[in-house]
Design an enzyme around this catalytic site. Structure first.
Site, PDB file in Angstrom:
ATOM      1  N   GLY A  14      40.759  26.339  17.440  1.00 26.13           N
ATOM      2  CA  GLY A  14      41.856  25.388  17.520  1.00 26.13           C
ATOM      3  C   GLY A  14      42.941  25.925  18.436  1.00 26.13           C
ATOM      4  O   GLY A  14      42.977  27.129  18.723  1.00 26.13           O
TER       5      GLY A  14
ATOM      6  N   GLN B 220      51.434  26.969  21.474  1.00 24.36           N
ATOM      7  CA  GLN B 220      50.878  28.281  21.829  1.00 24.36           C
ATOM      8  C   GLN B 220      50.770  28.490  23.334  1.00 24.36           C
ATOM      9  O   GLN B 220      50.674  29.630  23.791  1.00 24.36           O
ATOM     10  CB  GLN B 220      49.480  28.451  21.201  1.00 24.36           C
ATOM     11  CG  GLN B 220      49.526  28.561  19.687  1.00 24.36           C
ATOM     12  CD  GLN B 220      48.130  28.634  19.110  1.00 24.36           C
ATOM     13  OE1 GLN B 220      47.480  27.617  18.931  1.00 24.36           O
ATOM     14  NE2 GLN B 220      47.649  29.830  18.827  1.00 24.36           N
TER      15      GLN B 220
ATOM     16  N   CYS C 164      44.620  33.925  14.218  1.00 20.78           N
ATOM     17  CA  CYS C 164      45.375  33.080  15.145  1.00 20.78           C
ATOM     18  C   CYS C 164      45.319  33.710  16.525  1.00 20.78           C
ATOM     19  O   CYS C 164      45.501  34.924  16.651  1.00 20.78           O
ATOM     20  CB  CYS C 164      46.835  32.965  14.674  1.00 20.78           C
ATOM     21  SG  CYS C 164      47.846  31.910  15.740  1.00 20.78           S
ATOM     22  N   LEU C 165      45.078  32.898  17.526  1.00 21.41           N
ATOM     23  CA  LEU C 165      45.039  33.413  18.898  1.00 21.41           C
ATOM     24  C   LEU C 165      46.397  33.984  19.311  1.00 21.41           C
ATOM     25  O   LEU C 165      46.457  34.801  20.231  1.00 21.41           O
ATOM     26  CB  LEU C 165      44.627  32.297  19.868  1.00 21.41           C
ATOM     27  CG  LEU C 165      43.189  31.777  19.704  1.00 21.41           C
ATOM     28  CD1 LEU C 165      42.976  30.539  20.576  1.00 21.41           C
ATOM     29  CD2 LEU C 165      42.163  32.863  20.045  1.00 21.41           C
TER      30      LEU C 165
ATOM     31  N   HIS D  40      46.885  24.648   9.955  1.00 20.09           N
ATOM     32  CA  HIS D  40      47.313  25.803  10.760  1.00 20.09           C
ATOM     33  C   HIS D  40      47.919  25.316  12.091  1.00 20.09           C
ATOM     34  O   HIS D  40      48.993  25.781  12.494  1.00 20.09           O
ATOM     35  CB  HIS D  40      46.091  26.711  10.977  1.00 20.09           C
ATOM     36  CG  HIS D  40      46.285  27.873  11.894  1.00 20.09           C
ATOM     37  ND1 HIS D  40      46.221  29.182  11.471  1.00 20.09           N
ATOM     38  CD2 HIS D  40      46.508  27.938  13.238  1.00 20.09           C
ATOM     39  CE1 HIS D  40      46.418  29.981  12.511  1.00 20.09           C
ATOM     40  NE2 HIS D  40      46.591  29.256  13.598  1.00 20.09           N
ATOM     41  N   GLU D  41      47.252  24.370  12.733  1.00 21.26           N
ATOM     42  CA  GLU D  41      47.750  23.861  14.028  1.00 21.26           C
ATOM     43  C   GLU D  41      49.025  23.037  13.852  1.00 21.26           C
ATOM     44  O   GLU D  41      49.935  23.126  14.673  1.00 21.26           O
ATOM     45  CB  GLU D  41      46.688  23.003  14.737  1.00 21.26           C
ATOM     46  CG  GLU D  41      45.334  23.653  14.988  1.00 21.26           C
ATOM     47  CD  GLU D  41      45.394  25.021  15.612  1.00 21.26           C
ATOM     48  OE1 GLU D  41      46.398  25.349  16.259  1.00 21.26           O
ATOM     49  OE2 GLU D  41      44.431  25.786  15.433  1.00 21.26           O
TER      50      GLU D  41
ATOM     51  N   HIS E 115      51.946  25.268  13.732  1.00 22.52           N
ATOM     52  CA  HIS E 115      52.397  25.722  15.059  1.00 22.52           C
ATOM     53  C   HIS E 115      53.403  24.735  15.649  1.00 22.52           C
ATOM     54  O   HIS E 115      54.388  25.146  16.267  1.00 22.52           O
ATOM     55  CB  HIS E 115      51.217  25.838  16.029  1.00 22.52           C
ATOM     56  CG  HIS E 115      50.448  27.122  15.943  1.00 22.52           C
ATOM     57  ND1 HIS E 115      51.024  28.353  16.146  1.00 22.52           N
ATOM     58  CD2 HIS E 115      49.137  27.365  15.707  1.00 22.52           C
ATOM     59  CE1 HIS E 115      50.096  29.302  16.043  1.00 22.52           C
ATOM     60  NE2 HIS E 115      48.928  28.727  15.770  1.00 22.52           N
TER      61      HIS E 115
HETATM   62  O1  GNR Z   1      40.476  30.450  16.287  1.00 22.44           O
HETATM   63  C1  GNR Z   1      41.086  30.303  15.226  1.00 22.44           C
HETATM   64  N1  GNR Z   1      40.443  30.538  14.065  1.00 22.44           N
HETATM   65  C2  GNR Z   1      40.966  30.228  12.825  1.00 22.44           C
HETATM   66  C3  GNR Z   1      40.322  30.758  11.713  1.00 22.44           C
HETATM   67  C4  GNR Z   1      40.777  30.472  10.452  1.00 22.44           C
HETATM   68  C5  GNR Z   1      41.875  29.655  10.292  1.00 22.44           C
HETATM   69  C6  GNR Z   1      42.539  29.140  11.383  1.00 22.44           C
HETATM   70  C7  GNR Z   1      42.086  29.423  12.642  1.00 22.44           C
HETATM   71  S1  GNR Z   1      42.891  28.753  14.021  1.00 22.44           S
HETATM   72  C8  GNR Z   1      42.507  29.938  15.241  1.00 22.44           C
HETATM   73  C9  GNR Z   1      42.981  29.479  16.597  1.00 22.44           C
HETATM   74  C10 GNR Z   1      44.483  29.345  16.599  1.00 22.44           C
HETATM   75  O2  GNR Z   1      45.245  30.271  16.606  1.00 22.44           O
HETATM   76  N2  GNR Z   1      44.968  28.142  16.516  1.00 22.44           N
HETATM   77  O3  GNR Z   1      46.298  27.961  16.427  1.00 22.44           O
HETATM   78 NI    NI Z   2      47.089  29.748  15.569  1.00 18.24          NI
END
Ligand code: GNR
Ligand code: NI
Length: 170
Positions: free
Chosen positions: A46, A51, A91-92, A133-134, A137
């Protein structure tokens, strides 16, 4: 298409609140394509516009093994949430750290798709985790905000050190 730079914690720009997209025009469509390319290249499932330092309400997700099922949500809104489930998140923007976070187990969201057409979506499991999660952000919130301040501080210190090393080229 272009690969965009992903901001990393504790960058203040990750704390900005994104504004709604007014129209899904060609510029937004190009951004969505670039976000997908950036997400695939970074091996993420995601990515939120925040980001890549674009503070508009856009998220992209692809949970498929083959990386051929892109999902785009513009102006996502949570319309229902039930249950609580804990799962491990990464999270990236917080590379190398994985921690357990509690989220809604089952959600319903509405959004506009990549063409600007409204749709609704029901999600559980990883898709529900990822959407929440997104969406965080877009509010300037990171998964580390759910951890103890001690854990968050340790992650911050370690990433700052890594960023310093990268800058010095050592
Ligand atoms: O790549 C991602 N893997 C992930 C794994 C578990 C819960 C959420 C995520 S999102 C993350 C990519 C990211 O940072 N998206 O904002
Ligand atoms: Ni993230």
């Amino acid at each position: 298409m272009s690969i965009l730079t992903i901001l990393e914690f504790p960058d203040d720009r990750l704390r900005k609140k994104a504004v709604a997209v007014k129209t899904v025009d060609d510029k937004i469509k190009k951004l969505i394509k670039d976000m997908l390319e950036t997400m695939y290249q970074a091996k993420g499932v995601g990515l939120a516009a925040t980001q890549v330092n674009v503070h508009q309400r856009i998220i992209v997700i692809d949970l498929s093994e083959e990386k051929n099922a892109p999902l785009c949500l513009v102006n996502p809104e949570l319309i229902e949430k039930d249950g609580i489930k804990e799962s491990e998140e990464g999270c990236l923007s917080v590379p190398g750290f994985y921690e357990r976070v509690k989220r809604g187990e089952h959600i319903r969201v509405k959004a506009l798709d990549k063409e600007g057409v409204p749709f609704a979506l029901e999600a559980h499991d990883l898709l529900a985790v990822c959407i929440q999660h997104e969406m965080d952000h877009l509010e300037g919130k990171l998964f580390v905000d759910y951890l103890s301040s001690l854990k968050r501080q340790r992650i911050k210190t370690k990433l700052e050190k890594i960023h310093r090393m990268e800058k010095s080229g050592a």
